[in-house]
Structure formats: C-alpha cells, structure tokens
Design a protein around this motif. Structure first.
Motif, PDB file in Angstrom:
ATOM      1  N   ASP A 162       6.077  12.688  -4.475  1.00  0.00           N
ATOM      2  CA  ASP A 162       7.035  13.395  -4.117  1.00  0.00           C
ATOM      3  C   ASP A 162       7.777  12.863  -2.819  1.00  0.00           C
ATOM      4  O   ASP A 162       8.743  13.437  -2.238  1.00  0.00           O
ATOM      5  N   GLU A 163       7.129  11.587  -2.350  1.00  0.00           N
ATOM      6  CA  GLU A 163       7.697  11.117  -0.986  1.00  0.00           C
ATOM      7  C   GLU A 163       7.671  11.835   0.042  1.00  0.00           C
ATOM      8  O   GLU A 163       8.397  11.381   1.004  1.00  0.00           O
ATOM      9  N   SER A 164       6.850  12.896  -0.072  1.00  0.00           N
ATOM     10  CA  SER A 164       6.745  13.551   1.269  1.00  0.00           C
ATOM     11  C   SER A 164       5.327  13.844   1.828  1.00  0.00           C
ATOM     12  O   SER A 164       5.202  13.546   2.974  1.00  0.00           O
TER      13      SER A 164
ATOM     14  N   LEU B 279       0.766  -1.290  -0.018  1.00  0.00           N
ATOM     15  CA  LEU B 279       0.199  -0.037   0.056  1.00  0.00           C
ATOM     16  C   LEU B 279       0.764   1.236  -0.086  1.00  0.00           C
ATOM     17  O   LEU B 279       1.850   1.508   0.821  1.00  0.00           O
ATOM     18  N   GLU B 280       0.462   2.110  -0.972  1.00  0.00           N
ATOM     19  CA  GLU B 280       1.207   3.226  -1.040  1.00  0.00           C
ATOM     20  C   GLU B 280       0.731   4.608  -0.050  1.00  0.00           C
ATOM     21  O   GLU B 280      -0.305   4.845  -0.310  1.00  0.00           O
TER      22      GLU B 280
ATOM     23  N   LEU C 132      -4.774   7.382   0.301  1.00  0.00           N
ATOM     24  CA  LEU C 132      -4.724   6.470   1.535  1.00  0.00           C
ATOM     25  C   LEU C 132      -4.259   7.016   3.009  1.00  0.00           C
ATOM     26  O   LEU C 132      -4.802   6.663   3.896  1.00  0.00           O
ATOM     27  N   GLY C 133      -2.934   7.540   2.571  1.00  0.00           N
ATOM     28  CA  GLY C 133      -2.366   8.165   3.988  1.00  0.00           C
ATOM     29  C   GLY C 133      -3.266   9.103   4.763  1.00  0.00           C
ATOM     30  O   GLY C 133      -3.430   9.061   5.968  1.00  0.00           O
TER      31      GLY C 133
END
Length: 264
Positions: A43-45, A37-38, A50-51
């Motif tokens: 941008d990985e920030s 799950l992402e 979902l988050g």
C-alpha cells in the motif's frame, strides 16, 4: 516533509529535554545506501517487516544505549539484511548518541534556573531521589548545596550538576547567558539595606514602591518573615532567622532584583 518532521522532533526534544529515536533518519540512510530494499508494504504507506525491524533496532539502541551490531536476533530477516539494518543503526544512532540527546538528556540529573536580576541566578534541583549535589557554575566556582543562588559576571557559562540518584552518578549540563547590556536603561532603584549586619530588624530605604519581597537563605529556600512599611522604610523582622548569609529579592516595574545581607 521528512526534513520538516526531523526539525520539529529535534526542536521538541530540545525544548522538553527528551531523547530522539531517529527511525526516519535510519530509513533515509538505508533508502540511499540500499535502494533495492523494500521498506513499505504494497500500500506504500505501512512499513514492511524490514521497515518495522529498522524501527525496533533503532528504539533498542536509543533506549538501552547498546551497540546494535551485538544483537543476534534476526527475526524473519535474512542474515544479510539483518546485518545491513544493524550496521545502519550503528552508523546513524549508536555512533552519534549526543546528536539525538541520548547521553545528554537520558540521565537522572535534572535542574532548572531563573535569572532573577541582571546577573543573579537561582538554581533549582529537579533530580528525583538525588542524595548528593555537585554544582560547577562554569566560572571556576562550585557548590554542594541543593538549590544554590549564584552571582555571575557577564558572559556565557556551561553549568553542570552531578547528582547521585538511584545509586548512579549522572551529570546534566546547561548553557546560560548572562548579559548586563542595557544596565544604563534598566538601572537598579535607589535601594539601601541597613544595619549591616542585621540582628532583629532589617531596614530597607528606597524611593520606589516594591512588591513581591522574599528572603532566601543560601540554599535558595524561602523564609517566613513579616514586613511593615514605616517612616518611608520597609522594616522586616528577621530575629527568627539563624545567623548567616541571605538574599532579599523584590520586584519593581516587572523586574526582579536581588540584594545580599548578613544576619548576625
């Protein structure tokens, strides 16, 4: 870094008697159990949808104290992903409410205390809108006054205050530690109160200089009494006090002491 943030938030909640909404701990749970799950945007920030939903379910559970698995709103999540999130929040948050201080600190009841000498404790109610007060001092004694003064033996006690505030009974618990270790090094000054009981004038004879003298009633409320130093004694006018039990507190060398006396 995640562990350090966790420790700091938990310490801040403990110090300020607040609650924690452990979004980070739910994220960690999902990243461990469901690594596919992402949780981040590209941008990985910033969090992905979902988050962000993880945070929303976590705050919902912490604020409303409700089982997240009973929520039917999925937003833009698939039913499978929504169920994963809801079950994760239930396992981490809902099933461990006390860990996050939710049942402990999210209550109307509030109180503070001050140890005013080696074994005398002044309790002060801080509950907003409370109409009744039930103290359990943890040593087998109770009180129903708002701001009691209590004398303990040496030991550790769980003090409970239950109030009726906003039409709801809630309880706050604090642990206090009373120790008389070092009494030989910090002994009470030579201090004599007379007459016993006293009627109009309370006399205090001591070979030490005292400061910060105050008289408290049995509810811990300060009274207005004038004192003079006369013939190596402190004379305090108490003729305006109603009969009952009172406490006189005083400071010597930075230490606060307390003595009980009776006004007839």
């Amino acid at each position: 870094m995640d562990d350090m943030l966790y420790e700091r938030y938990m310490q801040a909640a403990s110090d300020n008697e607040s609650i924690v909404s452990p979004v980070g701990r739910v994220w960690r749970y999902i990243r461990t159990q469901y690594p596919a799950l992402e949780l981040y945007e590209s941008d990985e920030s910033h969090p992905s949808y979902l988050g962000s939903m993880i945070a929303a379910y976590t705050f919902y559970t912490a604020i409303f104290k409700r089982d997240p698995t009973t929520v039917t709103f999925n937003g833009n999540l698939s039913s499978a992903d929504a169920n994963i999130v809801r079950n994760a929040v239930k396992n981490v948050v809902y099933n461990n409410m006390d860990t996050w201080y939710i049942n402990v600190n999210d209550v109307h009841t509030r109180f503070n205390y001050q140890i005013i000498n080696l074994n005398t404790v002044q309790f002060t109610n801080q509950s907003s809108g409370a109409t009744t007060f039930q103290w359990d001092f943890g040593d087998g004694t109770v009180s129903s006054i708002e701001n009691p003064l209590h004398i303990y033996n040496e030991g550790t006690y769980d003090v409970k205050l239950t109030t009726n505030a906003c039409g709801q009974l809630t309880t706050k618990i604090k642990k206090i530690n009373i120790t008389t270790l070092g009494t030989a090094e910090i002994s009470k000054p030579d201090f004599k109160i007379y007459p016993v009981p006293a009627k109009d004038i309370l006399k205090i004879k001591t070979d030490k200089k005292l400061s910060g003298m105050e008289i408290l009633d049995s509810n811990g409320k300060k009274t207005n009494c004038k004192s003079v130093f006369k013939n190596d004694e402190y004379w305090i006018s108490i003729h305006e006090l109603t009969p009952g039990i009172y406490f006189i507190t005083y400071t010597m060398n930075g230490i606060i002491y307390s003595e009980k006396f009776i006004k007839e």
